[in-house]
Design a protein around this motif. Sequence first.
Motif, PDB file in Angstrom:
ATOM      1  N   ASP A 118      66.364  41.301  65.134  1.00 38.45           N
ATOM      2  CA  ASP A 118      66.471  41.552  63.699  1.00 38.45           C
ATOM      3  C   ASP A 118      67.451  42.706  63.487  1.00 38.45           C
ATOM      4  O   ASP A 118      67.062  43.874  63.521  1.00 38.45           O
ATOM      5  CB  ASP A 118      65.088  41.880  63.119  1.00 38.45           C
ATOM      6  CG  ASP A 118      65.141  42.035  61.608  1.00 38.45           C
ATOM      7  OD1 ASP A 118      66.250  42.232  61.068  1.00 38.45           O
ATOM      8  OD2 ASP A 118      64.086  41.968  60.973  1.00 38.45           O
ATOM      9  N   LEU A 161      58.044  41.594  64.207  1.00 43.25           N
ATOM     10  CA  LEU A 161      58.658  42.218  63.039  1.00 43.25           C
ATOM     11  C   LEU A 161      57.611  42.954  62.215  1.00 43.25           C
ATOM     12  O   LEU A 161      57.882  44.027  61.660  1.00 43.25           O
ATOM     13  CB  LEU A 161      59.372  41.171  62.186  1.00 43.25           C
ATOM     14  CG  LEU A 161      60.500  40.419  62.905  1.00 43.25           C
ATOM     15  CD1 LEU A 161      61.218  39.492  61.947  1.00 43.25           C
ATOM     16  CD2 LEU A 161      61.483  41.388  63.528  1.00 43.25           C
ATOM     17  N   GLY A 196      66.658  45.004  60.311  1.00 43.13           N
ATOM     18  CA  GLY A 196      65.535  45.907  60.526  1.00 43.13           C
ATOM     19  C   GLY A 196      65.893  46.985  61.525  1.00 43.13           C
ATOM     20  O   GLY A 196      65.597  48.174  61.327  1.00 43.13           O
ATOM     21  N   TYR A 197      66.568  46.585  62.583  1.00 44.10           N
ATOM     22  CA  TYR A 197      66.993  47.534  63.605  1.00 44.10           C
ATOM     23  C   TYR A 197      67.905  48.588  62.986  1.00 44.10           C
ATOM     24  O   TYR A 197      67.743  49.781  63.225  1.00 44.10           O
ATOM     25  CB  TYR A 197      67.719  46.777  64.711  1.00 44.10           C
ATOM     26  CG  TYR A 197      68.194  47.640  65.854  1.00 44.10           C
ATOM     27  CD1 TYR A 197      67.405  47.825  66.973  1.00 44.10           C
ATOM     28  CD2 TYR A 197      69.438  48.255  65.820  1.00 44.10           C
ATOM     29  CE1 TYR A 197      67.826  48.604  68.021  1.00 44.10           C
ATOM     30  CE2 TYR A 197      69.881  49.044  66.857  1.00 44.10           C
ATOM     31  CZ  TYR A 197      69.068  49.214  67.959  1.00 44.10           C
ATOM     32  OH  TYR A 197      69.501  49.994  68.990  1.00 44.10           O
ATOM     33  N   TYR A 218      61.004  47.019  68.898  1.00 43.37           N
ATOM     34  CA  TYR A 218      60.413  45.754  68.436  1.00 43.37           C
ATOM     35  C   TYR A 218      61.424  44.916  67.655  1.00 43.37           C
ATOM     36  O   TYR A 218      61.471  43.698  67.796  1.00 43.37           O
ATOM     37  CB  TYR A 218      59.165  46.031  67.588  1.00 43.37           C
ATOM     38  CG  TYR A 218      57.913  46.188  68.412  1.00 43.37           C
ATOM     39  CD1 TYR A 218      57.118  45.087  68.714  1.00 43.37           C
ATOM     40  CD2 TYR A 218      57.530  47.430  68.893  1.00 43.37           C
ATOM     41  CE1 TYR A 218      55.979  45.214  69.478  1.00 43.37           C
ATOM     42  CE2 TYR A 218      56.396  47.581  69.662  1.00 43.37           C
ATOM     43  CZ  TYR A 218      55.627  46.468  69.947  1.00 43.37           C
ATOM     44  OH  TYR A 218      54.499  46.601  70.711  1.00 43.37           O
ATOM     45  N   PHE A 219      62.235  45.579  66.837  1.00 44.75           N
ATOM     46  CA  PHE A 219      63.266  44.829  66.110  1.00 44.75           C
ATOM     47  C   PHE A 219      64.255  44.207  67.091  1.00 44.75           C
ATOM     48  O   PHE A 219      64.694  43.071  66.919  1.00 44.75           O
ATOM     49  CB  PHE A 219      64.020  45.742  65.135  1.00 44.75           C
ATOM     50  CG  PHE A 219      63.288  45.996  63.850  1.00 44.75           C
ATOM     51  CD1 PHE A 219      62.862  44.937  63.054  1.00 44.75           C
ATOM     52  CD2 PHE A 219      63.038  47.294  63.418  1.00 44.75           C
ATOM     53  CE1 PHE A 219      62.198  45.174  61.860  1.00 44.75           C
ATOM     54  CE2 PHE A 219      62.371  47.531  62.229  1.00 44.75           C
ATOM     55  CZ  PHE A 219      61.949  46.474  61.458  1.00 44.75           C
ATOM     56  N   ARG A 220      64.592  44.977  68.135  1.00 44.04           N
ATOM     57  CA  ARG A 220      65.545  44.491  69.127  1.00 44.04           C
ATOM     58  C   ARG A 220      64.993  43.247  69.822  1.00 44.04           C
ATOM     59  O   ARG A 220      65.723  42.292  70.070  1.00 44.04           O
ATOM     60  CB  ARG A 220      65.815  45.590  70.166  1.00 44.04           C
ATOM     61  CG  ARG A 220      66.681  45.166  71.327  1.00 44.04           C
ATOM     62  CD  ARG A 220      68.103  44.949  70.873  1.00 44.04           C
ATOM     63  NE  ARG A 220      68.920  44.314  71.902  1.00 44.04           N
ATOM     64  CZ  ARG A 220      69.159  43.009  71.950  1.00 44.04           C
ATOM     65  NH1 ARG A 220      68.610  42.193  71.069  1.00 44.04           N
ATOM     66  NH2 ARG A 220      69.935  42.499  72.881  1.00 44.04           N
ATOM     67  N   GLN A 235      73.428  44.527  66.888  1.00 48.11           N
ATOM     68  CA  GLN A 235      73.603  44.462  65.437  1.00 48.11           C
ATOM     69  C   GLN A 235      74.924  43.798  65.058  1.00 48.11           C
ATOM     70  O   GLN A 235      75.063  43.218  63.992  1.00 48.11           O
ATOM     71  CB  GLN A 235      73.596  45.864  64.843  1.00 48.11           C
ATOM     72  CG  GLN A 235      72.275  46.558  64.923  1.00 48.11           C
ATOM     73  CD  GLN A 235      72.406  47.971  64.403  1.00 48.11           C
ATOM     74  OE1 GLN A 235      72.173  48.244  63.250  1.00 48.11           O
ATOM     75  NE2 GLN A 235      72.817  48.872  65.264  1.00 48.11           N
ATOM     76  N   ALA A 279      56.918  46.105  63.994  1.00 53.94           N
ATOM     77  CA  ALA A 279      58.090  46.975  63.862  1.00 53.94           C
ATOM     78  C   ALA A 279      58.106  47.639  62.490  1.00 53.94           C
ATOM     79  O   ALA A 279      58.366  48.839  62.373  1.00 53.94           O
ATOM     80  CB  ALA A 279      59.359  46.160  64.075  1.00 53.94           C
ATOM     81  N   ARG A 280      57.812  46.866  61.470  1.00 55.22           N
ATOM     82  CA  ARG A 280      57.847  47.412  60.122  1.00 55.22           C
ATOM     83  C   ARG A 280      56.765  48.477  59.950  1.00 55.22           C
ATOM     84  O   ARG A 280      56.980  49.497  59.296  1.00 55.22           O
ATOM     85  CB  ARG A 280      57.646  46.283  59.112  1.00 55.22           C
ATOM     86  CG  ARG A 280      58.694  46.304  58.036  1.00 55.22           C
ATOM     87  CD  ARG A 280      58.898  44.954  57.439  1.00 55.22           C
ATOM     88  NE  ARG A 280      59.919  44.222  58.164  1.00 55.22           N
ATOM     89  CZ  ARG A 280      60.290  42.995  57.853  1.00 55.22           C
ATOM     90  NH1 ARG A 280      59.719  42.364  56.858  1.00 55.22           N
ATOM     91  NH2 ARG A 280      61.227  42.396  58.530  1.00 55.22           N
TER      92      ARG A 280
END
Lengths: 483, 216
Positions: A433, A409, A436-437, A427-429, B65, A412-413
């Motif tokens: 998250d 995370l 974030g995604y 990276y979020f996937r 998501q 990713a950020r």
Amino acid sequence: MKRFLCIVLACAMLMGVPVSVTASQTGSFTYIYNYWGIATPSPDAYTVTAFLLGDQFGIGHFVRPQHLFAIEDRLYVVDTGNSRVVTLRANPDGTHDLLEVRYYATMDGAATRFNGPMGLFVSDWGDVWIADTYNHRILHMDENWNVIREILQPEGSLLEEQHDFLPENVAVDFTRRLFVQTRHVNRGLMEFDRYGEFAVYTGAAPVFVGWWDRLWRRLQTQAQRDVQAPFIPTEYNNVRVDHEGFLFVTNTNSNVDSVRRLNTMGSDVLIRNGQFDIEGDVSWGNIHGITGPSQFIDIASLENDTFIAFDRVRGRLFSYDFQGNLLYVFGGVGNREGHFVEPSSLVSMGTTLFALDAHTGGITRFDFTDYGLAINNALDLYRRGLYEESAEYWQDVLRMNGNFRLAYLGIARSLLRQGYYREAMRYFRLENDAQGYGRAFRFYRRQWMEQYFWMFAVALGVVMIVPPVIKRINKVRREIKEA
Amino acid sequence: MASLRSFDFREYLKSLLYVFYIFRKPLAGFWDLIHEGKGSMAAAHTFVLLMIVVQVLRQTVSNFQFVNINMESFNIVMVFMQIIIPMFLWCVANWSLTTLLDGKGKLSHIYMGAAYALAPMIIIDAALIPVSHVLTYDEAMLYDMFTQIGIGWFVLLLLCAMKEIHDYSFAKAIGSSLLTVLAIGIILFIFIMFFAVISDGIAYVISLIQEISMRL
């Protein structure tokens, strides 16, 4: 012999006996919970660097020591069973020296002995407070242990008649207010002003009454209500001041947050953005009767607001970052290095941890491994919002542990900040998250739309222009034919 | 084989597309479905099958998501069961009840009605799969709203189906449906109890045999 071992191992596996394969030489096992709440192995973040016993310093074993306190390079051991306070010094080279052993303080020129003290606090300006538990008092002393003030049971403190004043832990904040965790007191912490006058009870945990209890109580008669255990706030079992002057309190009531971080108003300001509650273990089994939720008895906090909670049920240390994300869990119950029989206290000196075992009277010193240090460095930067800089450390962490959610995370950020939306999404996937995604995807979607908008425009144009043109052509052709 | 050879594909397609008439006029639609022979069992099976396929796809290829399940523990048989078992229980429980409550419908009619009622959920859930890859987390409300519309529509259609098939008033249709849910609970309870008793019985016999064989 080898064959025999194989058979034994196979039998053990068949019988469901866990065959633990330890990764490190110290025999410790560090783990972390993944997104699905499953404990996954992690490299050791902290490793045992010393094990200190009273005997090593020629002062006899510690007997049921209850508290550790650290300031600068000094480590104070409140040796409750021997009614003394032992001061050690941690040298930079990793050795430890005995500084002094204190059995008494000086009051009005005469010595006054401690009796089963359980808590101690030393301020940056040198004053010492000690919870002299079985003398039913708190002593406020200068740096030479001359008593400045003796605090006895305050008048009108509403302490229930049948209970003695038994202060167990003391903490002083930067305004020199004294906070005392007292046995049998469930109204929160006792707060004394800088002159030792009792001010108020502060920071009591809210009482939790479920709807079922409410309904049940409504149906009961008055007589039944009288004999039933009342719904009263929980007792705290410890209080610590962190580097910002907030109070960390712990309790073992399963209905109340295990860890609370109180501000000067006495309200809880602990950030709980982690995936799991700050309650220690997420799931547990039953190992020789050791079962149930974790019960925190002490908190050690680091400079970057990372805090480590000490669980007395399984002797584990749970490390949480400033947002309440679980970082790593280590320790355990047993007579091995890095394990505890009866956890009693935990304190930090810089990033070094000292954990006290009341049963063995031993102090276990933990220091960061490269892995722990990388996480700590990354968090230092991450907390200040330096995402790009922290990403390098997160990469290091990932190289050592591919299961570390925060590292993904963090990277990713940082990627999101730098505008690499596609990579950030990846990276979020990886760490599920969704939020974030979603954020990265919104940017990516906009970018994509801007890039391919002309296609839509052209398509729309074609749809709108071509049929009429064809119609026209056909019409003209027909007219020519007819003509 | 004969039945397969006599299978009229055009008739089947017609009965399948009849569902769009039901969308427009649920009450008349379900009446004709049974009484005018507009529906077919083949189409009903198709809807149930499509429902399973769509639910499997929804759980596997939707964007994480909106639908995030642990693929390590994903079991296609479970999805299958989650649709087939409620369907079966509904039909049996409803039929058992409505035969006592002057319901006109046969078991096959109830099944057909329930299967046709699944159609809006199938269409909406299927449409949401590609949509989930275009929406972001902040727009989850939209996604959830459509899922709920699908469920609501399904429930409404089911009520209409029950009303028309059994020739009930609306109040009676709702009442009998609620009773059906209760009956499903009773069936499940008896089922579980039955299995518990059987397994206890077997365990008892086994232990008896063991005891005797050790004594001998």
